[in-house]
Design a protein around this motif. Sequence first.
Motif, PDB file in Angstrom:
ATOM      1  N   CYS A  83      75.746  18.943 -68.553  1.00 24.89           N
ATOM      2  CA  CYS A  83      75.043  18.760 -69.825  1.00 24.89           C
ATOM      3  C   CYS A  83      74.160  19.949 -70.196  1.00 24.89           C
ATOM      4  CB  CYS A  83      74.219  17.473 -69.799  1.00 24.89           C
ATOM      5  SG  CYS A  83      75.236  15.983 -69.907  1.00 24.89           S
ATOM      6  N   ILE A  86      75.309  21.524 -73.399  1.00 19.30           N
ATOM      7  CA  ILE A  86      74.948  21.003 -74.727  1.00 19.30           C
ATOM      8  C   ILE A  86      73.439  20.894 -74.920  1.00 19.30           C
ATOM      9  CG2 ILE A  86      77.111  19.762 -75.114  1.00 19.30           C
ATOM     10  CD1 ILE A  86      75.731  17.211 -74.159  1.00 19.30           C
ATOM     11  N   SER A 152      85.171  19.913 -70.065  1.00 15.16           N
ATOM     12  CA  SER A 152      85.542  20.236 -71.445  1.00 15.16           C
ATOM     13  C   SER A 152      86.997  19.855 -71.716  1.00 15.16           C
ATOM     14  CB  SER A 152      85.330  21.726 -71.714  1.00 15.16           C
ATOM     15  OG  SER A 152      85.766  22.084 -73.008  1.00 15.16           O
ATOM     16  N   ILE A 188      80.008  17.275 -79.458  1.00 19.37           N
ATOM     17  CA  ILE A 188      79.832  17.654 -78.057  1.00 19.37           C
ATOM     18  C   ILE A 188      81.092  18.352 -77.546  1.00 19.37           C
ATOM     19  CG2 ILE A 188      79.633  16.757 -75.698  1.00 19.37           C
ATOM     20  CD1 ILE A 188      77.805  14.554 -76.823  1.00 19.37           C
ATOM     21  N   ILE A 191      81.350  21.891 -78.823  1.00 19.39           N
ATOM     22  CA  ILE A 191      80.370  22.783 -78.203  1.00 19.39           C
ATOM     23  C   ILE A 191      80.740  23.087 -76.752  1.00 19.39           C
ATOM     24  CG2 ILE A 191      77.966  22.915 -77.409  1.00 19.39           C
ATOM     25  CD1 ILE A 191      77.241  21.384 -80.028  1.00 19.39           C
ATOM     26  N   MET A 192      81.270  22.103 -76.040  1.00 17.01           N
ATOM     27  CA  MET A 192      81.640  22.325 -74.644  1.00 17.01           C
ATOM     28  C   MET A 192      82.698  23.420 -74.509  1.00 17.01           C
ATOM     29  SD  MET A 192      79.857  20.573 -72.494  1.00 17.01           S
ATOM     30  CE  MET A 192      80.880  20.807 -71.045  1.00 17.01           C
ATOM     31  N   CYS A 195      80.449  26.804 -74.849  1.00 13.46           N
ATOM     32  CA  CYS A 195      79.043  26.810 -74.435  1.00 13.46           C
ATOM     33  C   CYS A 195      78.682  27.954 -73.489  1.00 13.46           C
ATOM     34  CB  CYS A 195      78.663  25.475 -73.806  1.00 13.46           C
ATOM     35  SG  CYS A 195      79.516  25.118 -72.241  1.00 13.46           S
ATOM     36  N   TYR A 239      78.066  28.337 -83.580  1.00 13.56           N
ATOM     37  CA  TYR A 239      77.259  27.507 -82.676  1.00 13.56           C
ATOM     38  C   TYR A 239      76.221  28.336 -81.925  1.00 13.56           C
ATOM     39  CZ  TYR A 239      80.105  23.426 -83.604  1.00 13.56           C
ATOM     40  OH  TYR A 239      80.718  22.370 -84.229  1.00 13.56           O
TER      41      TYR A 239
END
Length: 474
Positions: A83, A86, A152, A188, A191-192, A195, A239
């Motif tokens: 996590c 995120i 992911s 989510i 973004i994963m 990231c 992002y």
Amino acid sequence: MAPELGSDKLAALRRFLATLPADLQDRLGEALSHAREADPSFPADLVLEVLHGSAPPTAEAELFDRPAPVDTSRRYTLKELVCLGIEPFLTDETPTAVVQGRIPASAIEPWWEAMIRMGVEGMDKLEADLAAEYEKGGDIAAFARAARREVSGWSDRFMEKLGMGKTLVPELRAMFRENFVHEHVAEITRIMRCCEPILVALARIAPTGRVHELSETAAEAAKPVYLAAASRMGADSVYLMLALLNRLEKPWQIMRLATSLGWTRAAGAPARNAEMTAICERLIPALVETAIATKAATAQKTLASGDADFAEVRQLVTRFAQISEALSTEVDFRKDSAWGAQIIKSREAMRSAFDAERLDIMENIIVGFMPSVLEAEAPPAEPAIAHAVDAARLLMAVVHHGERHGFASDASVVIVKIAKELERLTEMLLTRPHGHEPQLDGAVKVLSILYPDVRTRALAKRVDEALGRAPSAS
């Protein structure tokens, strides 16, 4: 090894890519990012550097060959490590709409429960591997990067199944009952995928987590790191910008980085790119919210009851002006556009917050601590004087900031009226000053805020003389 191109061929490639529409450039960048993952020998970085307008410095580019750092002083759970990908986008706020780059913390549990069910044996293996890494003092940062990539992939497959209409198990069905949860988990998932360069860039640009002040110098320093990360992200670089925006104590300062990167119209950008669009989608609603909050804080009932917090309202006025001035670098908001309409709405709210009726009440507050005649019973000196001083400071902030943004005219008129009335009442009290010391000092303090000039200093000197004390320090 990727092939090299001569300067002529690079220039020709740059000219060709510049002719592509912005949306096609974004799609090409995204495709190139995936091509690099599928075939490391494909010269994706070379084309991406040309597509983004400049090649990142080698030293900055090398940052992204290493995993994002983790806090070695703590022992993470697998969920915590994953996590972290995120974390820059999490908010404790309860959203009323889905906002790109903002994920409510409440969305983590349903997503993670879905990942446990998608991973099954894979999740158990990751848990065991993490325990083994800690046992042998291994590289937790590298493990975290690998774990996020694996999760992911599970998240991608989960969203694919949702898109195909697959039925959720009863436990997940309850967690995903709200449509917002579906959309937040989709965010989510997006973004994963991207990231890792975000986490590396944030560790360099915002190493302490929050950025209290993004100066122009700091924005220039962040530029090469941003470009190095963006060259690896393609269209997902939006992002990265949103992650930086989330880190700022003063979100409108993101425009300093945008200007440094040449994205704003004021900096000569020919068109608005995806990052600037995302920034405006965040700053313009913030402008409207600030104006509405200001109007609510100066409601006539609140002012008349003495409950108005003038210091807080002054902060709102300053924030409105700062956001407005940041947005002014993006100079082409048409009045007939959705954004233009919101900006107009915000300015109308600010004018309403300081209309004639509300300013009349503020005028009474500011002069209300002074007796109207010598024989009148003196009103309580405190907190009436402190409240009047705060109101005066607010009026000056309204004039200072509102002059440029269209809500200062009524306040300017009221300040003149207040100054004249305070001078008149002070002259009256100077005929019998003793017993009125707090009111005389309060009047001088308010006048020093409204008109810090020679005339006010002369009046302050007369007050000191009338009360038989040494002149106050100027």
